[in-house]
Design a protein around this motif. Structure first.
Motif, short mmCIF file in Angstrom:
data_model
loop_
_atom_site.label_atom_id
_atom_site.label_comp_id
_atom_site.label_asym_id
_atom_site.label_seq_id
_atom_site.Cartn_x
_atom_site.Cartn_y
_atom_site.Cartn_z
N GLU A 71 0.85 -1.19 0.00
CA GLU A 71 0.00 0.00 0.00
C GLU A 71 0.89 1.24 0.00
N VAL A 72 0.54 2.22 -0.84
CA VAL A 72 1.33 3.44 -0.96
C VAL A 72 0.38 4.63 -1.06
N MET A 73 0.94 5.81 -0.94
CA MET A 73 0.21 7.06 -1.17
C MET A 73 1.14 8.03 -1.89
N GLY A 74 0.55 8.97 -2.61
CA GLY A 74 1.34 10.00 -3.24
C GLY A 74 2.12 9.49 -4.44
N ASP A 75 3.24 10.15 -4.71
CA ASP A 75 4.07 9.82 -5.87
C ASP A 75 4.99 8.63 -5.54
N VAL A 76 5.13 7.72 -6.50
CA VAL A 76 6.03 6.59 -6.32
C VAL A 76 6.77 6.30 -7.62
N ALA A 77 7.86 5.52 -7.50
CA ALA A 77 8.56 4.97 -8.65
C ALA A 77 8.78 3.50 -8.37
N LEU A 78 8.54 2.67 -9.39
CA LEU A 78 8.67 1.23 -9.23
C LEU A 78 9.44 0.69 -10.44
N SER A 79 10.56 0.02 -10.18
CA SER A 79 11.39 -0.47 -11.27
C SER A 79 11.78 -1.92 -11.03
N ARG A 143 14.16 -5.41 -20.98
CA ARG A 143 14.11 -6.24 -19.78
C ARG A 143 14.11 -5.42 -18.50
N SER A 144 14.49 -4.15 -18.59
CA SER A 144 14.48 -3.28 -17.42
C SER A 144 13.43 -2.21 -17.63
N VAL A 145 12.50 -2.08 -16.66
CA VAL A 145 11.41 -1.12 -16.79
C VAL A 145 11.32 -0.28 -15.53
N LYS A 146 10.80 0.93 -15.70
CA LYS A 146 10.58 1.81 -14.56
C LYS A 146 9.30 2.60 -14.79
N LEU A 147 8.39 2.53 -13.83
CA LEU A 147 7.13 3.25 -13.87
C LEU A 147 7.18 4.34 -12.81
N GLU A 148 7.15 5.59 -13.26
CA GLU A 148 7.12 6.73 -12.34
C GLU A 148 5.72 7.33 -12.33
N TYR A 149 5.23 7.62 -11.14
CA TYR A 149 3.91 8.22 -10.98
C TYR A 149 4.07 9.52 -10.21
N ARG A 150 3.86 10.65 -10.93
CA ARG A 150 4.06 11.96 -10.32
C ARG A 150 2.92 12.88 -10.72
N ASN A 151 2.34 13.52 -9.74
CA ASN A 151 1.29 14.52 -9.98
C ASN A 151 0.18 13.99 -10.88
N GLY A 152 -0.17 12.72 -10.71
CA GLY A 152 -1.27 12.13 -11.47
C GLY A 152 -0.88 11.62 -12.84
N TYR A 153 0.40 11.68 -13.21
CA TYR A 153 0.88 11.19 -14.50
C TYR A 153 1.74 9.95 -14.31
N ALA A 154 1.59 8.99 -15.23
CA ALA A 154 2.46 7.82 -15.28
C ALA A 154 3.42 7.98 -16.44
N TRP A 155 4.72 7.74 -16.17
CA TRP A 155 5.77 7.91 -17.18
C TRP A 155 6.52 6.59 -17.33
N ARG A 206 10.43 6.69 -3.52
CA ARG A 206 9.76 7.97 -3.62
C ARG A 206 10.53 8.85 -4.59
N PRO A 207 9.98 9.18 -5.77
CA PRO A 207 10.74 9.97 -6.74
C PRO A 207 10.90 11.42 -6.30
N VAL A 208 11.90 12.05 -6.87
CA VAL A 208 12.09 13.48 -6.63
C VAL A 208 10.88 14.23 -7.16
N ALA A 209 10.31 15.10 -6.35
CA ALA A 209 9.11 15.83 -6.75
C ALA A 209 9.41 16.77 -7.90
N MET A 210 8.48 16.85 -8.85
CA MET A 210 8.60 17.80 -9.95
C MET A 210 7.99 19.13 -9.56
N SER A 211 8.68 20.21 -9.88
CA SER A 211 8.12 21.53 -9.64
C SER A 211 6.94 21.77 -10.58
#
Length: 501
Positions: A71-79, A143-155, A206-211
């Protein structure tokens, strides 16, 4: 292990497997989700996760898979690094990293999935029980993936041939509310068999927050196509630079876009990145803006260039393969937007006497004709496929909405109403059935279409009616300024953006 909702912008160290029931590595729980005929498993040993699962698919309106999650809240990164075991039964078995609102089989979610055949995509379901859509990566077998979720966007970031993990595109806006789930997922794509995948170098952080972005925030750009029938997107090319306004070539083989005052072409599809961009020869023109396009027969290109000595935009025509341009509009500023289907007339926006209106001019040059006289900004003039109508956007109602008028300027009628969105750049489909356009929110001034905003790509019937959202994305100016339909009316091309870190 819970990610604290108000944690500082620092990566969280992975923890070892705990003694809590159901815990596996960094994840507090693992279980089957949806209808799985064979019970799934999850194991953690020396930093490596091994999942086994059955399940019909992670797709459509419901999913069936095994999930190791926290369980998480806010912005996360998962790789993670991902590898399947064995040849597999179905080429579309899926393993990946997933963010999910709940454990319900029809829950909204975002993930990056590696398919058994090598396809990689960012999948997402926007609503409970809704259809799944995807953004297909322009490389396979990552073979290597990273999903970043910041400010409601997935990258989506993937490993390239050199092994470095880089952002490749696919910005999807999908707000997840409150507490949600983050973890590893596997589905066999055949509910009668169990498949196995190995996940290594797993990191939940926890990814670095984007301004908050401004108009001047530098961005990287992704050139994409979207299939109208299912809203699925495909990445054609990604660049850390700034590009704008794709046109689809009349033969459907390549796209034309502008960047840093020049024009470039790129194949729609290819082995890597859709191919390699090629700079178009345009003679003395080197300050071209995002108003450009093809002639109906595909033999010529029309451009708008900030011509010296006064830097006012003027319209030129040159061969589609590149060459020497010829001036069409001696007066500036003039911004091209439409070419009549019979190939004889250009429609454009010009400022004359302090007001922006729709004008037309013969392709060979000559006197210009003013087609709109209502006070206020008119923009985006484009011909219907049969040449009977010119579509445009206007502030004449008090908000920026879509309109159309007869090609001689008579019979103007409003097409979009309702919400407070600022509607811009109506693009009629070649088959005459649809209008694609971009909608800004109320945070944008009525007469403005800035960059770096949350926007929607929308679709509506050509004669007016209810509009549907094709995509939510980060964009605006440069996303879809000019005609961008594929010649078969099945797809549109556009540019999405991401703020640079």
């Amino acid at each position: 292990m819970k990610l604290p909702a108000l944690a500082a912008a620092a990566a969280l160290a992975l923890c070892s497997a705990s003694s809590l029931a159901g815990t596996v590595g960094v994840f507090d729980r693992h279980q089957d989700v949806g209808d799985t005929a064979i019970a799934g498993k999850a194991d953690f040993h020396e930093g490596v996760y091994t999942l086994s699962a059955s399940g019909t698919n992670i797709w459509g309106t419901t999913d069936a898979f095994h999930y190791a999650y926290d369980e998480v809240m806010g912005d996360v990164a998962l790789s993670a690094d991902i590898a399947f075991e064995g040849q597999g039964v179905d080429p579309h078995r899926k393993a990946g990293v997933m963010l999910r609102q709940s454990l319900d089989a029809g829950s909204p979610y975002l993930d990056i999935m590696l398919h058994g055949d090598g396809l990689v995509s960012l999948q997402f379901r926007e609503t409970q029980g809704g259809e799944t859509h995807q953004v297909v990566a322009n490389q396979t077998g990552a073979r290597s993936v990273k999903l970043e979720y910041r400010n409601g966007y997935a990258w989506m970031s993937l490993a390239g041939q050199d092994g470095a993990v880089r952002y490749v595109g696919g910005g999807v806006r999908l707000p997840l509310s409150g507490t949600y789930l983050a973890g590893l997922a596997l589905s066999s794509h055949n509910n009668t068999v169990s498949e196995t995948a190995v996940f290594s170098r797993v990191e939940l952080s926890r990814p670095v927050a984007m301004s908050a972005p401004t108009l001047l925030t530098p961005v990287e750009s992704t050139l994409e196509t979207l299939e109208i029938s299912n809203k699925n997107r495909t990445i054609v090319w990604h660049t850390t630079g700034h590009i704008e306004a794709p046109n689809w070539s009349p033969d459907g083989s390549y796209l034309l876009y502008n960047s840093a005052g020049h024009l470039f072409t790129i194949p729609v599809s290819g082995p890597v990145n859709g191919g390699t961009p090629v700079k178009l020869e345009t003679g003395a023109l080197n300050k071209m803006n995002n108003d450009h396009g093809f002639s109906p027969d595909g033999k010529e290109i029309v451009v708008s260039d900030q011509t010296e000595p006064d830097n006012q935009s003027r319209i030129h025509i040159l061969p589609a393969a590149g060459g020497t341009p010829r001036l069409v509009t001696p007066n500036g500023p003039s911004y091209w937007h439409g070419w009549s289907p019979d190939g004889k007339t250009l429609a454009y926006i010009a400022q004359r006497g302090g007001d922006y209106d729709v004008y037309s001019i013969p392709v060979g040059g000559g006197p210009e004709t003013r087609l709109t006289t209502t006070p206020g900004l008119d923009d985006g003039a484009e011909y219907s496929a049969d040449g009977q109508w010119i579509y445009f956007n206007s502030v004449r109602s008090g908000n920026m909405k879509l309109w159309r008028m007869k090609s001689d300027g008579s019979g103007a009628e409003q097409l979009t109403f309702g919400d407070d969105s600022r509607d811009w750049f109506p693009h009629p489909s070649p088959d005459g059935k649809w209008i694609a356009f971009i909608a800004f929110g109320t945070d944008v001034a009525v007469g403005d279409h800035p960059a770096n905003k949350d926007v929607e790509l929308r679709l509506m019937p050509a004669a007016g009616g209810e509009a549907v959202v094709l995509a939510w994305l980060f964009g605006g100016q440069g996303t879809i300024n000019v005609p961008s339909w594929s010649p078969d009316s099945k797809k549109i091309a556009f540019v999405s953006y991401r703020p640079k870190e």
